[in-house]
Design a protein around this motif. Structure first.
Motif, mmCIF file in Angstrom:
data_model
loop_
_atom_site.group_PDB
_atom_site.id
_atom_site.type_symbol
_atom_site.label_atom_id
_atom_site.label_comp_id
_atom_site.label_asym_id
_atom_site.label_seq_id
_atom_site.Cartn_x
_atom_site.Cartn_y
_atom_site.Cartn_z
ATOM 1 N N LEU A 1 31.601 33.128 22.662
ATOM 2 C CA LEU A 1 31.524 34.055 23.000
ATOM 3 C C LEU A 1 32.270 34.747 21.690
ATOM 4 C CD1 LEU A 1 32.616 35.099 26.376
ATOM 5 C CD2 LEU A 1 30.148 34.643 25.566
ATOM 6 N N SER A 2 31.226 35.782 20.897
ATOM 7 C CA SER A 2 30.989 36.364 20.132
ATOM 8 C C SER A 2 32.432 37.990 20.318
ATOM 9 C CB SER A 2 30.318 36.804 19.242
ATOM 10 O OG SER A 2 30.149 37.734 19.637
ATOM 11 N N THR A 3 33.182 37.737 19.452
ATOM 12 C CA THR A 3 34.309 39.251 19.723
ATOM 13 C C THR A 3 33.458 40.481 19.236
ATOM 14 O OG1 THR A 3 35.410 39.252 17.699
ATOM 15 C CG2 THR A 3 36.266 37.646 19.789
ATOM 16 N N ARG A 4 34.089 42.150 19.503
ATOM 17 C CA ARG A 4 33.284 43.430 19.392
ATOM 18 C C ARG A 4 34.171 44.071 19.526
ATOM 19 N NH1 ARG A 4 32.534 47.552 21.247
ATOM 20 N NH2 ARG A 4 32.521 46.884 23.377
ATOM 21 N N SER A 5 34.149 45.293 18.556
ATOM 22 C CA SER A 5 34.990 45.815 18.679
ATOM 23 C C SER A 5 35.038 46.921 17.834
ATOM 24 C CB SER A 5 36.566 45.848 18.435
ATOM 25 O OG SER A 5 37.174 45.265 16.722
ATOM 26 N N GLN B 1 38.744 26.695 17.281
ATOM 27 C CA GLN B 1 40.431 27.370 17.140
ATOM 28 C C GLN B 1 41.008 28.826 16.718
ATOM 29 O OE1 GLN B 1 40.101 24.647 13.191
ATOM 30 N NE2 GLN B 1 41.347 26.511 12.398
ATOM 31 N N ARG B 2 41.581 28.953 17.868
ATOM 32 C CA ARG B 2 42.675 29.755 17.730
ATOM 33 C C ARG B 2 43.890 30.294 17.665
ATOM 34 N NH1 ARG B 2 41.402 33.445 22.862
ATOM 35 N NH2 ARG B 2 41.672 31.577 24.292
ATOM 36 N N GLY C 1 44.700 35.224 15.545
ATOM 37 C CA GLY C 1 44.212 36.349 16.082
ATOM 38 C C GLY C 1 43.815 35.617 17.685
ATOM 39 N N PRO C 2 43.808 37.154 18.567
ATOM 40 C CA PRO C 2 42.957 36.712 20.054
ATOM 41 C C PRO C 2 41.475 35.610 19.777
ATOM 42 C CG PRO C 2 42.957 38.757 19.833
ATOM 43 C CD PRO C 2 43.578 37.887 18.527
ATOM 44 N N PRO D 1 35.751 25.777 25.754
ATOM 45 C CA PRO D 1 35.959 27.320 27.108
ATOM 46 C C PRO D 1 34.618 28.142 26.981
ATOM 47 C CG PRO D 1 37.997 26.625 25.962
ATOM 48 C CD PRO D 1 36.866 25.841 24.884
ATOM 49 N N VAL D 2 34.611 28.452 27.666
ATOM 50 C CA VAL D 2 33.409 29.624 27.953
ATOM 51 C C VAL D 2 33.269 30.776 26.812
ATOM 52 C CG1 VAL D 2 32.335 31.307 28.572
ATOM 53 C CG2 VAL D 2 32.528 29.298 29.791
ATOM 54 N N SER D 3 34.866 31.626 26.491
ATOM 55 C CA SER D 3 35.179 31.865 25.505
ATOM 56 C C SER D 3 35.047 31.764 24.272
ATOM 57 C CB SER D 3 36.618 32.911 25.669
ATOM 58 O OG SER D 3 37.821 31.450 25.524
#
Lengths: 687, 165
Positions: free
Chosen positions: B152-156, B79-80, B83-84, B147-149
């Motif tokens: 994936l893990s986010t990184r900033s 679930q989104r 945030g993004p 979905p592929v995204s």
């Protein structure tokens, strides 16, 4: 072992301007003086641009000037007052500034561009006197002297390093492609302490891991799309470069047509890969004496071919299967010759009329608060639109008409470099509200020492800094004798700008693949809310020696607080935002504080809240009420089960919409969905 | 006669040996074979797969909420909603195939906010969940893929990377 020549060169192409006069124009004042927009100092002799009133349109049409697609042949306007002046000064050509063809007539007329004409006459004539006489003609709305774009090279060659291309890639290199120089592209993937970047002066902040455009995870979703075109308005791009050629835009009608013929009737002949507006030729040049490779360097950042075993990576360069975005070369500088600003305006029109989605412009006027530009450059939108009227109109035309009918955006995105004058105000056109103004940061995620900043900046991106060994931006170059390499480093907001263009192009590629379509404003909002906060890094100071004059300079990073727009761009965030509308789940009857940082990017701290709106229907159906904005949050209460879409608008870039003496802030609007349920899981799970 | 009986008994013995052998080769009984090829099905098999939320309380939604059910009764919700980036919630669930009720527990021990009456329309590739606690709170899902995204893990870069000068 191969060597890569590293030259730190800051290049910003700047228009040579006549003095700008900041005049507040009164609508009722139609005196001759106010019709003359600018000063003749430094202008092109024997040339004047006039804008006719709408009332003259039918007479211009009768004289069929507007039908002159190739801009040759007409010597008089059909407006007697103007033609008398031309008779006096031996006028020999009347050219529409903007090209009108069967394909674009309707929208060119809608924008009023068909009313601009360039009058050419004997260069011995007193151009001020000619202007005064033309301004005296009732059908003339305005008179402008023509300027030439010129290059300002700041060859801050701090040092010249030969980078040894290692036969082994760094074990920590996270780039997924096999392009051998990608390990030097910190702007795409910054490994921090493992980056091989070192400060040249004491106490310089260390490189920061993650101080980049975050494109590596984004590439797992999308690597580019050949249906997306980026117009590189600059020096000519070397379209035969080994690491660019596959991704060049091709006008197939001209390529497959007859030489010397405007096969596609777009008003230009033999414009196969773009057009040279300096010499009005379809042949793009890029390696004359005095060429710097600027255009080729910029193009490489956007769309160098990925995964082809040579050179570098382009942000939207594809996967090695000819699937990168395309670059269109619109040449406004050639060796030591330069286009006039009428040519520049026409180049911007060409981009719109030939399907470019993005305008990539690493050039502009000096900042009004720079040493070069003080008092003589536009410092706000009103001044820019007044003194650079047809350029401003050309930008507006591109934003309204760029892109393609079946593409992911209705209109285009104009992205400009903010300027390299270390000034606390970005240059124009970058600061013009509809444009995206890009400042630059260094490998340490601090603002680059040369970058303009302040009100009007929209976003920051890696621009390189030659105060660091390996700190410049590596990209493609033509084989210039002065450099002797096909790849080298440069620094400048000129490099930061194509970083954002590349991210935007990647975003449009993903939108295309997902079947999404946005207005130009919507996409700009997505781009400017796909950012990270740079404020925590604005501490401390550095000192360095300016090689240009041997003086020691000091940079205090605290001076940049709140002056770097929405923060630094993040490609992965952009692609995630394109995937779908963000959503918040709330409980019926309870007030929930919604953190807007999640939807506007980390740079929201410097943004100004404008409004949060719900449609009247949803307000009723879901009983939604939105409370006040406070500290980056809004409170939402839903009295019924249901769904509502909340549209929140913020202003980014500082300034105020009511202060027209400074650049305007940029409006960013984001939508998110609120779903109100009777019961929620205590851990936040949907079920 | 005796020969015929002997022949009949011989056939009978062969048949019995064959039957025992067949039973003896039953995988579930074999102590030499592993259970790797045995599929454990703990939920209504029609639920198995990925489902994307498309409607809530009769209103269409274009949001990123996906539920993936495994036949073994494991589920994952992508679930989104913060945030993004996606947040992933895993756990186990079970179905009552008499009353067509679905219930679940997250891996952290939290129960679902309610049980759900479910309806699967295999032709329309649709799943409908109606809250048991709050009838008429209905969500509709379409068959989809994760979905592929979402995987994936986010990184900033975080502020923790800042070093004081």
């Amino acid at each position: 072992m191969k060597k890569l020549l590293y030259i730190a060169v800051a290049v910003l192409s700047v228009a040579c301007t006549a003095d700008f006069e900041e005049q507040i124009v009164s609508v009722a004042d139609t005196s001759v003086n106010t019709k003359i927009i600018n000063s003749s100092t430094g202008c092109v002799e024997g040339s004047i641009v006039v804008r006719f009133n709408n009332s003259a349109e039918s007479r211009l049409a009768e004289s069929r000037l507007a039908e002159c697609a190739t801009r040759s042949g007409a010597t008089r306007t059909g407006i007697s007052g103007v033609d008398l002046v031309l008779d006096e000064v031996r006028g020999y050509a009347v050219k529409p500034v903007f090209v009108v063809t069967d394909k674009n007539r309707e929208r060119v007329h809608a924008a009023g561009l068909h009313l601009w004409y360039e009058l050419l006459f004997d260069e011995e004539s007193d151009v001020d006197a000619v202007a005064a006489k033309l301004a005296d003609v009732a059908e003339v709305k305005s008179v402008e002297f023509v300027r030439r774009v010129c290059r300002i090279n700041n060859p801050r060659t701090i040092s010249s390093h030969n980078i040894e291309l290692s036969s082994q890639t760094r074990a920590t290199n996270k780039m997924p492609f096999n392009d051998p120089y990608n390990q030097y592209q910190w702007g795409l993937c910054n490994l921090g302490a493992n980056s091989g970047i070192e400060g040249l002066y004491e106490s310089m902040p260390a490189p920061v891991a993650g101080a980049d455009v975050n494109v590596v995870p984004a590439w797992k979703l999308c690597k580019g799309d050949p249906s997306i075109t980026v117009a590189i308005v600059d020096e000519g791009v070397m379209y035969t470069h080994e690491d660019l050629s596959t991704n060049k835009w091709v006008n197939s009608a001209e390529r497959d047509g007859e030489q010397g013929v405007d096969d596609d009737k777009n008003g230009y002949v033999d414009d196969i890969y773009g057009y040279d507006f300096v010499f009005e030729s379809g042949k793009i040049t890029y390696d004359k004496d005095d060429d710097t490779g600027h255009g080729t360097h910029v193009a490489g950042i956007v769309t160098a071919v990925n995964n082809n075993g040579i050179g570098i990576c382009g942000i939207a360069g594809g996967s090695g299967k000819r699937d990168g975005v395309r670059f269109m070369s619109l040449q406004i500088m050639s060796g030591d010759s330069h286009a006039s600003d009428t040519d520049v305006a026409r180049a911007l029109q060409y981009a719109a009329d030939n399907g470019a989605h993005i305008l990539q412009c690493s050039w502009g006027y000096p900042s009004a608060e720079s040493a070069e530009g003080y008092g003589s450059a536009p410092g706000n939108d009103k001044s820019f639109k007044y003194s650079c009227s047809y350029e401003a109109e050309a930008i507006d035309y591109f934003i309204a008409n760029g892109g393609t009918k079946d593409g992911p955006i209705d209109g285009g995105v104009a992205i400009f470099a903010a300027g390299n004058s270390t000034a606390p105000l970005p240059a124009y056109p970058a600061a013009y509200e509809p444009c995206i103004a890009v400042a630059a940061f260094s490998p340490s995620l601090r603002p680059a020492y040369y970058s303009d900043y302040g009100i009007g900046i929209d976003v920051v991106a890696p621009g390189g800094e030659a105060l660091y060994y390996n700190g410049s931006i590596i990209s493609t170059l033509p084989p210039l004798p002065s450099i002797g390499a096909l790849y080298a480093g440069m620094q400048g907001t000129s490099m930061a700008c194509p970083m954002v263009s590349g991210v935007a192009a990647l975003g449009l590629s993903y939108a295309k693949q997902l079947g999404k379509r946005y207005t130009a404003k919507e996409f700009r909002s997505l781009l400017l809310s796909s950012t990270n906060d740079i404020e925590p890094y604005l501490k401390g100071a550095i000192s360095y020696v300016d090689d240009a004059n041997g003086k020691q300079r000091h940079v205090n990073y605290e001076d940049y607080k709140g002056k770097l727009g929405a923060g630094y761009i993040d490609a992965y965030k952009l692609l995630l935002q394109i995937e779908g509308t963000p959503c918040k789940v709330v409980k019926v009857g309870e007030t929930t504080e919604i953190e807007l940082r999640s939807y506007f990017g980390e740079g929201i701290a410097n943004a100004q809240f404008v409004s949060a709106e719900v449609s009247a229907d949803e307000e009723t159906d879901a009983g939604v009420s939105v409370g006040e904005y406070l500290n980056g949050k809004i409170a939402v209460t839903c009295s019924k089960r249901g769904v509502a879409t909340i549209s929140v608008t913020m202003l980014v870039g500082g300034g105020s919409l009511s202060d027209d003496l400074k650049p305007f802030p940029t409006e960013v609007t984001r939508k998110f969905v609120v779903i109100a349920k009777e019961e929620l899981s205590t851990n936040g799970g949907w079920l | 006669m005796i020969q015929r009986v002997k022949k009949y008994l011989l056939h009978l013995v062969c048949i019995m040996i064959l039957a025992v052998g067949t039973v003896g080769c039953d995988k579930s009984d074999s102590s030499d074979n592993s259970n790797e090829n045995i599929e454990t099905i703990n939920i209504d098999v029609r639920l198995a797969g990925c489902w994307h939320l498309v409607s809530f309380c009769d209103a269409s939604v274009d949001v990123d909420i996906y539920i993936n059910f495994d036949k073994s009764g494991q589920f994952k919700i992508y679930q989104r909603t913060e945030g993004p980036a996606y947040t992933v919630f895993g756990g186990t669930c079970a179905t009552d195939e008499v009353n067509f009720v679905l219930s679940g527990v997250y891996d952290d021990g939290t129960e679902w906010n309610t049980d759900y009456k479910y309806t699967v329309d295999t032709e329309a590739q649709e799943l409908i969940l109606e809250s048991v606690a709050t009838p008429d709170e209905v969500s509709v899902y379409k068959s989809s893929s994760v979905p592929v995204s979402a995987t994936l893990s986010t990184r900033s870069a975080s502020a923790d990377d800042v070093k004081p000068l």
